[in-house]
Design an enzyme around this catalytic site. Structure first.
Site, mmCIF file in Angstrom:
data_model
loop_
_atom_site.group_PDB
_atom_site.id
_atom_site.type_symbol
_atom_site.label_atom_id
_atom_site.label_comp_id
_atom_site.label_asym_id
_atom_site.label_seq_id
_atom_site.Cartn_x
_atom_site.Cartn_y
_atom_site.Cartn_z
ATOM 1 N N GLY A 40 48.810 73.161 40.416
ATOM 2 C CA GLY A 40 50.223 72.976 40.108
ATOM 3 C C GLY A 40 50.889 74.318 40.014
ATOM 4 O O GLY A 40 50.299 75.264 39.507
ATOM 5 N N HIS A 41 52.066 74.447 40.584
ATOM 6 C CA HIS A 41 52.797 75.678 40.343
ATOM 7 C C HIS A 41 54.283 75.393 40.213
ATOM 8 O O HIS A 41 54.789 74.377 40.689
ATOM 9 C CB HIS A 41 52.492 76.755 41.389
HETATM 10 P P1 IMP Z 1 39.399 68.266 38.658
HETATM 11 O O1 IMP Z 1 39.677 69.266 39.724
HETATM 12 O O2 IMP Z 1 40.610 67.487 38.235
HETATM 13 O O3 IMP Z 1 38.241 67.380 39.007
HETATM 14 O O4 IMP Z 1 38.933 69.068 37.339
HETATM 15 C C1 IMP Z 1 37.721 69.788 37.287
HETATM 16 C C2 IMP Z 1 37.892 71.075 36.481
HETATM 17 O O5 IMP Z 1 38.724 71.968 37.194
HETATM 18 C C3 IMP Z 1 38.546 70.881 35.107
HETATM 19 O O6 IMP Z 1 38.002 71.839 34.214
HETATM 20 C C4 IMP Z 1 40.007 71.211 35.382
HETATM 21 O O7 IMP Z 1 40.689 71.627 34.206
HETATM 22 C C5 IMP Z 1 39.849 72.340 36.380
HETATM 23 N N1 IMP Z 1 41.008 72.491 37.280
HETATM 24 C C6 IMP Z 1 41.313 71.742 38.346
HETATM 25 N N2 IMP Z 1 42.426 72.207 38.952
HETATM 26 C C7 IMP Z 1 42.806 73.287 38.264
HETATM 27 C C8 IMP Z 1 43.876 74.233 38.441
HETATM 28 O O8 IMP Z 1 44.684 74.173 39.362
HETATM 29 N N3 IMP Z 1 43.928 75.231 37.519
HETATM 30 C C9 IMP Z 1 43.022 75.358 36.515
HETATM 31 N N4 IMP Z 1 42.015 74.506 36.320
HETATM 32 C C10 IMP Z 1 41.906 73.468 37.187
#
Ligand code: IMP
Length: 425
Positions: A40-41
């Site tokens: 997300g940005h």
């Molecule tokens: P998922 O990508 O939703 O499966 O999450 C897996 C892990 O990656 C979790 O710890 C999330 O908080 C982290 N995560 C996923 N996308 C981001 C991002 O864009 N920024 C920071 N952490 C992320």
């Protein structure tokens, strides 16, 4: 071949939006190659702020083609909502947006499973956007690619196969599987908006590169969340490192000119998993406040900690970083003396390596360095920074073995010290 990859060198959220915005100024194409709506940005549009999860920030630049490549997983509903929001703000989308017909669709049952799992004992702290289960379907070879939306009858058969595979899991997790008809009703609604955007993005990107156009590959998440090179199992399900650009966008490694790694001047992480330099005290709280460290997708407070130089060295190696974009240096203003992790103690021995397989047992070794009190926002050259801030940058460059190409000293676009343009030289 002016192709540049920009990746997060930590756990994501390194402040990519602003830096991508700067680098896309004279860029023909910006390509997202992995992940999905878990990233997300924030786009700043006049006085308005808009959080986007799929569309890259290049969408605001009329001459920049935005590409969502096949390494991504895309929630069709979310994509349409995002396009509507951009339209609502009067943003004429003159920049062409091309979406790979081979990117995988995040379907309602993926989101359902992700959410149900996060309620259980094995929760990883995911963003609950269905990203993990969609990549599971891709690897299991029963995923539904967006190209299937061109033929909804065929799409229905594919959806039914995937749903059938998930049904026992959904039931075991205490959920109710959605009906195929319900899923198809949703897809039928969005298909007319998405199908015209679909294309062969590998070819489109390849042609732009052959024509010597400037192409920026925008990584999502960060190195330590990479499914192969991150803090497994507390990772995302895609290749967040620089190599992921080649796999996810369908371009060869020999065509990449430079790789830029983004690193904050400290560390943050959202979700579960090891974070050796984490601060659980007042200082951590101060960093969170000063850096506005709250997740843009989920709003969760980010965990905060001191800069981890062995982790940065690791990121330099696994991504082949040529230059660093150091962000949020201004957040350290007024934080007193700073601690920096320079090595680890593991089994009674000191190592300079990042002990990726043994993080729970490893203890950070810190060096204390002087902080500074001056505001940094007005600096446009290194010489305009206080001596302590300059020394901090030099320490990072020396220990990481990688030069700083950009230093960000505030959230505004102009609050930046640009040392080298990765597309030039
Ligand atoms: P998922 O990508 O939703 O499966 O999450 C897996 C892990 O990656 C979790 O710890 C999330 O908080 C982290 N995560 C996923 N996308 C981001 C991002 O864009 N920024 C920071 N952490 C992320």
């Amino acid at each position: 071949m002016p192709a540049v990859v920009i990746v997060g060198a930590q756990w994501g959220d390194e402040g990519k939006g602003k830096i991508v915005d700067i680098y896309t100024e004279d860029c023909s194409m910006v390509v997202r190659y992995g992940g999905g709506p878990n990233a997300g940005h924030t786009l700043v549009v006049g006085q308005d702020k808009l959080i986007v999860r799929l569309v890259p920030s290049g969408i605001l630049r009329p001459h920049t083609t935005c590409v969502l490549a096949q390494g991504m997983v895309i929630d069709p509903d979310r994509l349409v909502t995002e396009l509507d929001e951009l339209d609502k703000r009067g943003l004429v989308r003159e920049s062409p947006l091309v979406v790979s017909d081979r990117a995988h669709a995040i379907l309602p049952f993926h989101i359902l499973v992700d959410g149900l799992r996060e309620k259980g004992a094995g929760a990883l702290g995911t963003t609950k956007r269905g990203v993990g289960p969609t990549y599971e379907d891709k690897a299991a070879r029963r995923g539904v690619m967006l190209g299937a939306l061109r033929d909804l009858k065929r799409c229905e058969r594919l959806v039914a196969v995937a749903l059938e595979a998930w049904t026992p899991t959904i039931r075991a997790l205490g959920g109710t599987p959605p009906a195929v008809a319900e899923i198809m009703a949703g897809l039928e609604k969005v298909a007319p908006r998405i199908v015209p955007l679909l294309g062969d993005t590998s070819r489109i990107v390849g042609e732009a590169m052959s024509a010597n156009k400037r192409v920026l590959f925008e990584g999502a998440q960060g190195t330590l969340l990479d499914v192969d090179h991150g803090t497994y199992p507390y990772v995302t399900s895609s290749s967040a490192t620089a190599g992921g650009a080649c796999i996810g966008a369908g371009v060869g490694p020999s065509k990449i000119r430079a790789v830029v790694g983004l690193t904050k001047a400290y560390c943050t992480r959202v979700g579960g998993g090891p974070f050796p330099t984490e601060l659980h005290d007042e200082t951590g709280e101060r960093l969170r406040k000063a850096g506005d460290e709250f997740g843009s997708v989920t709003g969760r407070p980010r965990r905060t900690g001191w800069l981890d130089l062995p982790a940065l060295r690791y990121a330099v190696r696994v991504n082949g970083l040529d230059g660093l974009a150091l962000t949020k240096l201004d957040v350290l203003t007024g934080q007193g003396d700073l601690q920096v992790c320079v090595a680890y103690e593991l089994g009674g021995k000191i190592t300079r390596e990042f002990p990726i397989a043994d993080l729970e047992a490893a203890k950070p070794v810190y060096e204390t360095v002087p902080g500074w009190k001056e505001e940094l926002g007005k600096a446009r050259k290194l010489e305009e920074l206080p001596a302590a801030a300059r020394s901090y940058i030099q320490l990072i460059e020396r220990e990481a073995g990688c030069p700083a190409w950009l230093v960000s000293v505030g959230f505004r676009r102009d609050e930046t010290i640009v040392l080298r343009n990765p597309f030039e030289g």
